[in-house]
Write an enzyme that holds these catalytic residues in place. Structure first.
Site, PDB file in Angstrom:
ATOM      1  N   ILE A  11       0.840  -1.200   0.000  1.00 19.36           N
ATOM      2  CA  ILE A  11       0.000   0.000   0.000  1.00 19.36           C
ATOM      3  C   ILE A  11       0.881   1.259   0.000  1.00 19.36           C
ATOM      4  CG2 ILE A  11      -1.924   1.195   1.140  1.00 19.36           C
ATOM      5  CD1 ILE A  11      -2.701  -1.561   2.365  1.00 19.36           C
ATOM      6  N   ASP A  30      12.180   2.454   5.137  1.00 16.70           N
ATOM      7  CA  ASP A  30      11.735   1.061   5.071  1.00 16.70           C
ATOM      8  C   ASP A  30      12.949   0.190   5.399  1.00 16.70           C
ATOM      9  OD1 ASP A  30       9.116  -0.233   3.194  1.00 16.70           O
ATOM     10  OD2 ASP A  30      10.722  -1.564   3.899  1.00 16.70           O
ATOM     11  N   ILE A  51      12.214   0.544  12.204  1.00 20.49           N
ATOM     12  CA  ILE A  51      11.502   1.308  13.236  1.00 20.49           C
ATOM     13  C   ILE A  51      11.680   0.698  14.637  1.00 20.49           C
ATOM     14  CG2 ILE A  51       9.795   2.407  11.725  1.00 20.49           C
ATOM     15  CD1 ILE A  51       7.792   0.222  12.517  1.00 20.49           C
ATOM     16  N   TYR A 140      -2.693  -9.357  15.721  1.00 23.57           N
ATOM     17  CA  TYR A 140      -2.501  -8.309  14.712  1.00 23.57           C
ATOM     18  C   TYR A 140      -3.432  -7.126  14.990  1.00 23.57           C
ATOM     19  CZ  TYR A 140      -3.182  -5.771  10.361  1.00 23.57           C
ATOM     20  OH  TYR A 140      -3.330  -4.767   9.439  1.00 23.57           O
ATOM     21  N   LYS A 144      -2.756  -3.044  16.273  1.00 19.86           N
ATOM     22  CA  LYS A 144      -3.238  -1.838  15.585  1.00 19.86           C
ATOM     23  C   LYS A 144      -4.073  -0.973  16.535  1.00 19.86           C
ATOM     24  CE  LYS A 144      -1.413  -2.297  11.508  1.00 19.86           C
ATOM     25  NZ  LYS A 144      -0.681  -1.237  10.806  1.00 19.86           N
TER      26      LYS A 144
END
Ligand code: UDP
Length: 323
Positions: A11, A30, A51, A140, A144
């Site tokens: 995305i 990235d 990250i 998951y 989020k």
């Protein structure tokens, strides 16, 4: 400058391509663990950093004047998150927390976050509006939701405005054929169906045909990746103009069953697609379809692509897959 974490992913790379039509000051960050270097345009600045490493992140970003962040970098396989929640909490929660802290220290006030409709678990109401209760049923979705909560707290205390974009099923590819979906292993239905059309797999396994739906298979709201990308551009504009936070669903409002996807793909590709019904996949809700009124009203955004357009663009990519 707009910082795009995970800009080499599926995305993220589509977002970068769309954003480049409006502005050139884009910085992609990235670690290429799941993204593809080839998907980042040559004229876009790129940092290879992780990250999860706060110090590395801080060092790499300190020299830039960042106006806004669009944060895609995350692991996104539900099954893998059940097998290895540690990996998911480390990357999606700790990694996001690191990024949010760094950009807070740099004084960035606009943050767009890739969230998910899986926060709604097994929803009580269809279509699903943003008022639906959040009740994640896998790690998951928990990761989020945790990041949405961090952003909410940071917005109150530090004045960071955020947009949590709760995606339904991202699918399709840019019509240029230059970028598209490429996961290994591939867990998503449309690429799997097209791989079967190409003879790269023998058949599609339909995960359950005994759901309470018209043909017994699960119904999902498939949204073209470029429509999703455009919603991020609208969200950036919203944060800049309105200076307030936003939680919004991104879907088309139309649902299609697994069997309808296979039939539509057979029609578009002109190929025979074999399928076989197997057991349900644990954790799959029967129906997930968005109520997208809020996105239409508040972002002035409207999906442009229907299912045929989604599948034909994906087919165009998979026939000549570049990475
Ligand atoms: N699905 C399927 N066979 C596959 C992959 C997926 O029947 O090989 C079904 C899955 O059970 C779900 C739908 O297709 O109902 C979409 O699954 P996908 O993994 O693409 O997205 P999800 O809805 O899990 O985010």
């Amino acid at each position: 400058m707009i910082l795009v974490s995970g800009g080499a992913g599926y995305i993220g790379s589509h977002f970068v391509k769309r954003l480049l039509q409006n502005r050139s000051d884009i910085l992609v960050l990235d670690n290429l663990s799941r993204g593809h270097r080839e998907s980042i345009p040559a004229n876009v600045e790129f940092i290879n950093a992780d990250i999860r490493n706060y110090v590395e992140l801080k060092d790499s970003l300190s020299n830039y004047k960042i106006d806004a962040v669009v944060h895609f970098a995350a692991f996104a396989y539900v099954g893998e998150s059940v097998e290895n929640p540690e990996l998911y909490y480390e990357n999606n929660v700790m990694g996001s927390f690191n990024l949010i802290r760094v950009v807070k220290d740099l004084g960035v006030k606009s943050f767009v976050f890739s969230s998910t409709c899986s926060l709604y678990g097994n929803p009580d109401n269809i279509p699903i509006s943003e008022n639906e209760k959040v009740k994640p049923i896998n790690p998951y979705a928990q990761t989020k939701l945790t990041v949405e909560n961090i952003l909410s707290d940071f917005s109150i205390s530090y004045g960071i405005n955020y947009a949590a974009l709760r995606y339904f099923n991202a699918a399709g590819a840019d019509t240029s054929g230059e970028i598209g979906e490429s996961h290994d292993p591939e867990p998503h239905l449309i690429p799997i169906v097209l791989q079967a059309a190409l003879g790269k797999r023998e058949k599609v396994f339909i995960f359950g045909d005994d759901y309470n739906t018209p043909d017994g298979t699960c119904i999902r709201d498939y949204i073209h990746v470029n429509d999703l990308a455009d919603a991020h551009i609208s969200a950036l504009r919203y944060l800049e103009d309105e200076k307030k936070s936003l939680i919004v669903n991104l879907g088309t409002g139309e649902g299609y069953s697994v069997k309808e996807i296979i039939d539509t793909a057979a029609k578009i590709t002109g190929r025979d697609i074999q399928s076989e019904t197997t057991d349900r996949r644990p954790g799959d809700p029967a129906v997930l379809v968005a109520d997208n009124k809020k996105a239409l009203d508040i972002l002035g955004w409207k999906p442009e692509h229907d299912l045929e357009s989604i599948i034909s663009s994906a087919w165009n990519w998979h026939k000549n897959q570049k990475y």
